[in-house]
Design a protein around this motif. Structure first.
Motif, mmCIF file in Angstrom:
data_model
loop_
_atom_site.group_PDB
_atom_site.id
_atom_site.type_symbol
_atom_site.label_atom_id
_atom_site.label_comp_id
_atom_site.label_asym_id
_atom_site.label_seq_id
_atom_site.Cartn_x
_atom_site.Cartn_y
_atom_site.Cartn_z
ATOM 1 N N ASP A 1 0.821 -1.214 0.000
ATOM 2 C CA ASP A 1 0.000 0.000 0.000
ATOM 3 C C ASP A 1 0.855 1.264 0.000
ATOM 4 O O ASP A 1 0.472 2.280 -0.589
ATOM 5 C CB ASP A 1 -0.953 -0.015 1.199
ATOM 6 N N ILE A 2 2.016 1.193 0.640
ATOM 7 C CA ILE A 2 2.959 2.320 0.582
ATOM 8 C C ILE A 2 3.476 2.483 -0.851
ATOM 9 O O ILE A 2 3.547 3.593 -1.385
ATOM 10 C CB ILE A 2 4.136 2.109 1.565
ATOM 11 N N LEU A 3 3.825 1.347 -1.473
ATOM 12 C CA LEU A 3 4.353 1.388 -2.841
ATOM 13 C C LEU A 3 3.340 1.956 -3.826
ATOM 14 O O LEU A 3 3.714 2.588 -4.816
ATOM 15 C CB LEU A 3 4.780 -0.025 -3.273
ATOM 16 N N ASP A 4 2.062 1.737 -3.562
ATOM 17 C CA ASP A 4 1.017 2.285 -4.439
ATOM 18 C C ASP A 4 1.065 3.815 -4.449
ATOM 19 O O ASP A 4 0.669 4.446 -5.427
ATOM 20 C CB ASP A 4 -0.364 1.812 -3.974
ATOM 21 N N ILE A 5 1.573 4.394 -3.364
ATOM 22 C CA ILE A 5 1.698 5.854 -3.256
ATOM 23 C C ILE A 5 3.055 6.335 -3.759
ATOM 24 O O ILE A 5 3.151 7.356 -4.443
ATOM 25 C CB ILE A 5 1.527 6.301 -1.781
ATOM 26 N N THR A 6 4.115 5.577 -3.454
ATOM 27 C CA THR A 6 5.475 6.092 -3.681
ATOM 28 C C THR A 6 6.120 5.666 -4.987
ATOM 29 O O THR A 6 7.063 6.306 -5.447
ATOM 30 C CB THR A 6 6.405 5.661 -2.530
ATOM 31 N N SER A 7 5.653 4.565 -5.587
ATOM 32 C CA SER A 7 6.316 4.046 -6.791
ATOM 33 C C SER A 7 5.630 4.516 -8.062
ATOM 34 O O SER A 7 4.521 5.043 -8.022
ATOM 35 C CB SER A 7 6.343 2.514 -6.754
ATOM 36 N N ASN A 8 6.306 4.258 -9.181
ATOM 37 C CA ASN A 8 5.685 4.586 -10.468
ATOM 38 C C ASN A 8 5.111 3.320 -11.108
ATOM 39 O O ASN A 8 5.343 2.210 -10.639
ATOM 40 C CB ASN A 8 6.693 5.272 -11.403
ATOM 41 N N THR A 9 4.391 3.496 -12.178
ATOM 42 C CA THR A 9 3.716 2.376 -12.838
ATOM 43 C C THR A 9 4.696 1.320 -13.316
ATOM 44 O O THR A 9 4.439 0.118 -13.196
ATOM 45 C CB THR A 9 2.880 2.896 -14.035
ATOM 46 N N ASP A 10 5.868 1.741 -13.835
ATOM 47 C CA ASP A 10 6.861 0.784 -14.342
ATOM 48 C C ASP A 10 7.374 -0.114 -13.226
ATOM 49 O O ASP A 10 7.555 -1.317 -13.411
ATOM 50 C CB ASP A 10 8.045 1.518 -14.990
ATOM 51 N N THR A 11 7.612 0.461 -12.056
ATOM 52 C CA THR A 11 8.122 -0.314 -10.921
ATOM 53 C C THR A 11 7.056 -1.257 -10.378
ATOM 54 O O THR A 11 7.319 -2.417 -10.072
ATOM 55 C CB THR A 11 8.593 0.629 -9.787
ATOM 56 N N LEU A 12 5.836 -0.750 -10.277
ATOM 57 C CA LEU A 12 4.738 -1.534 -9.693
ATOM 58 C C LEU A 12 4.255 -2.635 -10.624
ATOM 59 O O LEU A 12 3.789 -3.682 -10.172
ATOM 60 C CB LEU A 12 3.549 -0.618 -9.375
ATOM 61 N N GLY A 13 4.334 -2.392 -11.930
ATOM 62 C CA GLY A 13 3.757 -3.341 -12.883
ATOM 63 C C GLY A 13 2.260 -3.177 -12.998
ATOM 64 O O GLY A 13 1.565 -3.965 -13.631
#
Length: 323
Positions: free
Chosen positions: A216-228
């Motif tokens: 849930d943190i990554l959904d805020i802090t990462s970009n689409t490429d990183t998240l997939g």
């Protein structure tokens, strides 16, 4: 940072065999259903759930060997997890997952729902064939929990009054229950006593909660490429997570965006910027770390061996994903 190659080195063979077996287990006579199921297995994740099962199997057996029953449980767990992702993608209307087009995006929503149902059915069939009623009961409960979790999440969408307690309960149903129950089921298959079963269940529960919080943190802090998958998906779908709940305590501007249900994509970007300028993310990380430390302490109190160290490293690896 935890090196993922070293992390899974002791179970490399088991993971390789699992991937081969999964392809056979999802066989379906209907070509579209089979293609949909095969497509899901192209998504290369870290296989955290089966890895935990393999490592627990080793620390709870006398000769540190993963039995066939443990391997089958790991396969069933991965199929259940994959099935839940298919349904999640339909509910959240995600176009990609781990950088690959989702099933409903390639085929259609009906095929995606049926593919998810098929995988749940396959997992149930293999589960029943394990001929262990106790394991059947505990893993079957996971599928019930998934459904309850989705309903609970739907009922509190865009609800700014959600508490951290509500969030933790929802996270348990959506993520932690599968890890907790599969850890306990592994201990049951190893014929461990009830205290060990309970401890490993709690280890899995706290690992699962930490995993969800970090996601849930990554959904805020990462970009689409990183998240997939598209960043900010949780906000778009009204899924208010730990960073948002903590940020709401600090900046009331977020209430307007939530009440407007993030009317535009710009609203999502503005909300993310507000969250990043609060202590919401650091407080959420602290919460994840609390659960990681509880999980690690459970292991240290009961087990001392090489594979226990690997389980501790998995816990730290989960936390490292946001560093």
């Amino acid at each position: 940072m935890t090196n993922s190659q070293n992390l899974f080195s002791s179970i490399r063979e088991e993971i390789s065999q699992l991937e081969n077996n999964l392809k056979k287990m999802v066989y379906a006579k209907h070509p579209i259903l089979y293609e949909a199921a095969k497509h899901l297995l192209k998504k290369k994740g870290k296989k955290i759930r089966p890895s935990i099962i393999f490592l627990i199997a080793k620390i709870t057996s006398n000769n540190q060997i993963v039995k066939l029953e443990h391997a089958r449980l790991a396969e069933i767990t991965e199929i259940i997890h994959t099935a839940s992702l298919v349904h999640d993608d339909v509910i959240d209307d995600c176009d990609t997952r781990r950088g690959i087009d989702t099933v409903h995006n390639i085929f259609n929503t009906k095929v995606a729902v049926l593919a998810g149902d098929f995988l749940f059915a396959q997992s149930s069939w293999y589960l029943a064939n394990m001929n262990n009623l106790e394991v059947v009961k505990i893993i079957s409960k996971v599928i019930i929990d998934f459904a309850e979790g989705e309903v609970k999440q739907g009922l509190i969408s865009f609800d700014p009054t959600i508490t951290i307690e509500d969030y933790i309960e929802k996270s348990f149903y959506k993520t932690a229950t599968l890890i907790a129950c599969s850890c306990k089921a592994t201990a049951i298959l190893s014929k461990c006593d009830q205290h060990t079963q309970k401890d490993l269940y709690l280890y899995g529960k706290h690992i699962g909660l930490a995993f969800q919080i970090i996601d849930d943190i990554l959904d805020i802090t990462s970009n689409t490429d990183t998240l997939g998958k598209p960043a900010g998906s949780d906000l778009k779908n009204g899924n208010l997570t730990a960073p948002v709940i903590f940020a709401l305590e600090e900046n009331r501007q977020l209430y307007k965006f939530i009440n407007d249900e993030f009317y535009s994509e710009q609203d999502i970007f503005k909300a993310i910027r507000i969250i990043k300028n609060t202590k919401g993310i650091s407080k959420a990380k602290d919460l994840a770390e609390e659960h990681i430390q509880i999980a690690i302490q459970i292991l240290k109190n009961r087990f001392v061996c090489r594979n226990t160290k690997s389980l501790i490293l998995i816990a730290n690896y989960i936390l490292d994903r946001i560093n």
